[in-house]
Write an enzyme that holds these catalytic residues in place. Sequence first.
Site, PDB file in Angstrom:
ATOM      1  N   TYR A   1     -11.578   8.097 -14.162  1.00  0.00           N
ATOM      2  CA  TYR A   1     -11.947   6.821 -13.145  1.00  0.00           C
ATOM      3  C   TYR A   1     -12.444   5.881 -14.248  1.00  0.00           C
ATOM      4  CZ  TYR A   1     -13.444   3.830  -9.657  1.00  0.00           C
ATOM      5  OH  TYR A   1     -13.276   2.753  -8.921  1.00  0.00           O
TER       6      TYR A   1
ATOM      7  N   LYS B   1     -10.992   2.343 -15.688  1.00  0.00           N
ATOM      8  CA  LYS B   1     -11.375   1.173 -15.373  1.00  0.00           C
ATOM      9  C   LYS B   1     -11.863   0.372 -16.566  1.00  0.00           C
ATOM     10  CE  LYS B   1     -11.004   1.042 -10.725  1.00  0.00           C
ATOM     11  NZ  LYS B   1     -10.056   0.241  -9.893  1.00  0.00           N
TER      12      LYS B   1
ATOM     13  N   ASP C   1       0.972  -1.007  -0.072  1.00  0.00           N
ATOM     14  CA  ASP C   1       0.048   0.058  -0.002  1.00  0.00           C
ATOM     15  C   ASP C   1       1.033   1.175   0.033  1.00  0.00           C
ATOM     16  OD1 ASP C   1      -3.289   0.535   0.654  1.00  0.00           O
ATOM     17  OD2 ASP C   1      -1.994   2.316   1.284  1.00  0.00           O
TER      18      ASP C   1
ATOM     19  N   ASP D   1       4.167   2.736  -3.984  1.00  0.00           N
ATOM     20  CA  ASP D   1       3.337   3.483  -4.971  1.00  0.00           C
ATOM     21  C   ASP D   1       3.132   2.767  -6.272  1.00  0.00           C
ATOM     22  OD1 ASP D   1       1.868   5.007  -6.680  1.00  0.00           O
ATOM     23  OD2 ASP D   1       2.681   6.865  -6.143  1.00  0.00           O
ATOM     24  N   VAL D   2       1.962   2.087  -6.465  1.00  0.00           N
ATOM     25  CA  VAL D   2       1.858   1.187  -7.629  1.00  0.00           C
ATOM     26  C   VAL D   2       2.229   1.825  -8.946  1.00  0.00           C
ATOM     27  CG1 VAL D   2       0.510  -0.480  -6.471  1.00  0.00           C
ATOM     28  CG2 VAL D   2      -0.513   1.320  -7.802  1.00  0.00           C
TER      29      VAL D   2
HETATM   30  P1  NAD Z   1      -9.822   2.127  -0.182  1.00  0.00           P
HETATM   31  O1  NAD Z   1      -9.255   3.586  -0.304  1.00  0.00           O
HETATM   32  O2  NAD Z   1     -10.519   1.749   1.295  1.00  0.00           O
HETATM   33  O3  NAD Z   1      -8.556   1.225  -0.592  1.00  0.00           O
HETATM   34  C1  NAD Z   1      -7.524   1.484  -1.400  1.00  0.00           C
HETATM   35  C2  NAD Z   1      -6.201   1.647  -0.860  1.00  0.00           C
HETATM   36  O4  NAD Z   1      -5.177   1.687  -2.010  1.00  0.00           O
HETATM   37  C3  NAD Z   1      -6.210   2.462   0.142  1.00  0.00           C
HETATM   38  O5  NAD Z   1      -5.146   1.834   1.435  1.00  0.00           O
HETATM   39  C4  NAD Z   1      -4.871   3.430  -0.525  1.00  0.00           C
HETATM   40  O6  NAD Z   1      -4.079   3.800   0.372  1.00  0.00           O
HETATM   41  C5  NAD Z   1      -4.297   2.270  -1.647  1.00  0.00           C
HETATM   42  N1  NAD Z   1      -3.697   3.010  -2.480  1.00  0.00           N
HETATM   43  C6  NAD Z   1      -4.192   4.379  -3.090  1.00  0.00           C
HETATM   44  N2  NAD Z   1      -3.305   4.455  -4.032  1.00  0.00           N
HETATM   45  C7  NAD Z   1      -2.242   3.896  -4.201  1.00  0.00           C
HETATM   46  C8  NAD Z   1      -0.955   3.617  -4.955  1.00  0.00           C
HETATM   47  N3  NAD Z   1      -0.812   4.619  -5.649  1.00  0.00           N
HETATM   48  N4  NAD Z   1      -0.244   2.723  -4.651  1.00  0.00           N
HETATM   49  C9  NAD Z   1      -0.512   1.606  -3.756  1.00  0.00           C
HETATM   50  N5  NAD Z   1      -1.640   1.908  -3.029  1.00  0.00           N
HETATM   51  C10 NAD Z   1      -2.429   2.717  -2.949  1.00  0.00           C
HETATM   52  O7  NAD Z   1     -10.921   1.839  -1.310  1.00  0.00           O
HETATM   53  P2  NAD Z   1     -11.429   0.652  -1.703  1.00  0.00           P
HETATM   54  O8  NAD Z   1     -12.794   0.812  -1.870  1.00  0.00           O
HETATM   55  O9  NAD Z   1     -11.093  -0.804  -0.983  1.00  0.00           O
HETATM   56  O10 NAD Z   1     -11.106   0.210  -3.309  1.00  0.00           O
HETATM   57  C11 NAD Z   1     -10.352  -0.721  -3.892  1.00  0.00           C
HETATM   58  C12 NAD Z   1     -10.556  -0.874  -5.142  1.00  0.00           C
HETATM   59  O11 NAD Z   1     -11.630  -1.168  -5.418  1.00  0.00           O
HETATM   60  C13 NAD Z   1     -10.212   0.338  -5.932  1.00  0.00           C
HETATM   61  O12 NAD Z   1      -9.391   0.076  -7.185  1.00  0.00           O
HETATM   62  C14 NAD Z   1     -11.534   1.006  -6.221  1.00  0.00           C
HETATM   63  O13 NAD Z   1     -11.367   1.516  -7.645  1.00  0.00           O
HETATM   64  C15 NAD Z   1     -12.233  -0.375  -6.487  1.00  0.00           C
HETATM   65  N6  NAD Z   1     -13.851   0.068  -6.322  1.00  0.00           N
HETATM   66  C16 NAD Z   1     -14.422   0.456  -4.968  1.00  0.00           C
HETATM   67  C17 NAD Z   1     -15.683   0.626  -4.993  1.00  0.00           C
HETATM   68  C18 NAD Z   1     -16.335   0.880  -3.649  1.00  0.00           C
HETATM   69  O14 NAD Z   1     -17.485   1.516  -3.405  1.00  0.00           O
HETATM   70  N7  NAD Z   1     -15.635   1.251  -2.420  1.00  0.00           N
HETATM   71  C19 NAD Z   1     -16.731   0.373  -6.043  1.00  0.00           C
HETATM   72  C20 NAD Z   1     -16.022   0.016  -7.311  1.00  0.00           C
HETATM   73  C21 NAD Z   1     -14.536  -0.160  -7.261  1.00  0.00           C
END
Ligand code: NAD
Length: 250
Positions: free
Chosen positions: A155, A159, A38, A65-66
Amino acid sequence: MEDRFVGRTAIVTGAGSGIGRAVAHRLVREGAAVIVADVSADRVADAVAEIGGVGQGRATGVTGDVSTQADVDRIVAAAGNRIDVLASVAGIMDGFLPPHELDDETWTRVLGVNLTGPMRLTRAVLPHMMSAHKGSIVNVASEAGLRGSASGAAYTASKHGLIGLTRSTAVFYAASGVRCNAVCPGPVITNIDGTPRSEFAMQVIAKHLQALPPPATPDDLAAAICWLASDDSRNVNGATLTSDGGWSAA
Ligand code: NAD
């Protein structure tokens, strides 16, 4: 709980929070050695402390950072030579900005994290998976990968692109024993910042967001992602699996 990942190594990005943390936790409970990656060092430390070790499973934290090649190299190196699973979960939103309000910084950052990151990770793990003739890559896309009304332009583009990367990877490496699939969550209760930054966008897409299903939990998504990561889905390659309570079917 099963033990589908005993003796296996997995990389999970975005594992400090939300869906990624739930995936890392489940993989460890099912016996995997998991790289908990992360961008937030605090979240990595907290996740590793929470997940700990269960049976043969264990969590190892890496802050990175990915979107940055050097950080991707460190994350992948931490896994060693055997990499069975890559779950690219890290992602950020875009304030729902429509094209005419979109700034270059938002575009570059969102595409960098949500699309370039998974590409760099996929590129880095493929030599390991191809030499083992085995591996499963799971990319977390979104409902916004399927339609134009679930987020902003950056976004949505990222995606859609991630689903394209998933299909391309599935085709190119099927004969090498490597599978690649995508999961599209609907709303999930996590820490993602979904604050709108455009009144225009919210007026336009409000009607599409009215039909949202009840939010899922990160564990709901981890079940689908870990299924695709496991041998249970061995005949599934290049698929886009919705886990959205039926939202995309409406
Ligand atoms: P979240 O913010 O709770 O977790 C995401 C994590 O990714 C965080 O801990 C953040 O620090 C980390 N992160 C951000 N940028 C980064 C980087 N450059 N390098 C490494 N780590 C990084 O969010 P989430 O909802 O668990 O999201 C996870 C995935 O699910 C994402 O790809 C998001 O687009 C997708 N998603 C989420 C939802 C939703 O409703 N929560 C819906 C559709 C898709």
